[in-house]
Scaffold this active site. Structure first.
Site, short mmCIF file in Angstrom:
data_model
loop_
_atom_site.label_atom_id
_atom_site.label_comp_id
_atom_site.label_asym_id
_atom_site.label_seq_id
_atom_site.Cartn_x
_atom_site.Cartn_y
_atom_site.Cartn_z
N LYS A 63 41.87 1.14 159.73
CA LYS A 63 41.89 -0.07 160.55
C LYS A 63 41.42 0.09 162.00
O LYS A 63 40.80 -0.82 162.55
CB LYS A 63 43.28 -0.68 160.52
N SER A 78 42.37 4.87 151.68
CA SER A 78 42.28 3.99 152.85
C SER A 78 43.40 4.15 153.85
O SER A 78 43.26 3.75 155.01
CB SER A 78 42.20 2.53 152.41
#
Length: 322
Positions: A51, A289
């Site tokens: 992110k 991720s």
């Protein structure tokens, strides 16, 4: 849609401020899947997920930030705001994991807790208007998406012979960014999207031709820009169960020595469960991720307890508050 130059510009903006995460080969998991498997380890990124790539790109354009998130994006925006010296507020569900709430506050952001996940974006808009802050959308902002795409750029640079890329999907921000990077440079490489069987958002949205709300989930829909990228670039969509994700988390921990959250294990889970059909020894990358899972939840998952909480990792199961 995000063009390659936007992603390259984002890479220049964030160079030296976030990590260039490693791309590890895994012979143990590769033998299991009969692939030449590599793992893009975004769990080693700043704040523990991909992110910050997008959050920092957007934060550099604004002063005074606000966002909405159950965890990873919240931490990333709080971290990015601190990097540029901007005040930050984050709207989070009341039942967000304690570790993620503590991390957001630790980066100096104000947390605004809201009890209803279905109306999180409504509360966000109220707070944004009152504060006059810049909203950094978790998965539907072109600058944020270009930042996420830098992970795809790195994958192709480090593994130019790639034949298939497997990507987890929540709101679609990571998928959109890496898809635009991958297909611009290696258009013949296959792109496989993986989402949770208990509450898929991408496949129903593609069938409807527009974002479709997913009750009780965070994020509550796939973004409009990611949806366009998926329509253009995704070759296949598969789903995984919570049990399959937990098995992948266990194997990533024991065989690859990677501490990974449920969503971070989804791409690997699809491969290990045989959900993705690729030629033997295909040169494949699975994106890991993120790694922001509470230690107690991971231990419970490894022990065979509380499997659903460990698997969803911040995304509430439909109709089941967390």
């Amino acid at each position: 849609m995000i063009d390659l130059r936007q992603i390259q510009n984002a890479a220049e903006r964030i160079h030296g401020k976030v990590h260039r995460t490693p791309l590890f080969s895994s012979s143990a998991l590769g033998d299991h899947t009969r692939l030449r498997l590599h793992l893009k380890c975004e769990n080693f990124q700043k704040t523990g997920s991909f992110k910050p790539r997008g959050a920092l790109s957007e934060a550099e354009r604004a002063r005074g930030l606000i966002t909405v998130s159950a965890g990873n994006h919240a931490q990333a925006v709080a971290w990015a705001a601190r990097q540029v010296g901007a005040p930050c507020a984050v709207v989070m569900p009341t039942d967000a994991p304690r570790s993620k709430l503590d991390a957001v506050r630790g980066y100096g952001a104000t947390t605004i807790l809201h009890p209803d996940r279905a109306t999180l974006f409504d509360r966000l808009e109220q707070e944004r208007t009152a504060r006059g802050a810049t909203f950094i959308h978790p998965f539907d902002d072109p600058v944020v998406l270009a930042g996420a795409g830098t992970a795809g750029l790195e994958i192709v640079e480090d593994f130019p012979e790639i034949q298939a890329l497997v990507v987890p999907v929540g709101g679609g921000g990571l998928l959109c960014g890496v898809a635009c990077a991958l297909k611009a440079i290696r258009p013949k490489a296959r792109l496989i999207a993986v989402e949770l069987e208990a509450g898929p958002g991408l496949k129903p949205a593609l069938e409807a031709g527009k974002p479709v709300p997913v009750d009780g989930m965070t994020p509550p829909f796939v973004g409009a820009i990611p949806l366009e990228a998926a329509r253009e670039f995704v070759d296949e969509i598969v789903t995984v169960t919570e049990d399959e994700i937990v098995e992948a988390m266990k194997l990533l921990l024991t065989r690859a020595k990677l501490y990974v959250e449920g969503s971070g294990a989804a791409a690997t889970a699809a491969l290990l469960a045989g959900k993705v059909r690729l030629p033997e020894n295909a040169r494949t990358v699975a994106i890991v991720s993120g790694g922001n899972v509470d230690l107690s939840r991971l231990c419970a998952a490894v022990a065979g307890e509380d499997r659903e909480d460990a698997a969803v990792g911040g995304r509430a199961r439909a109709g089941r508050p967390r």
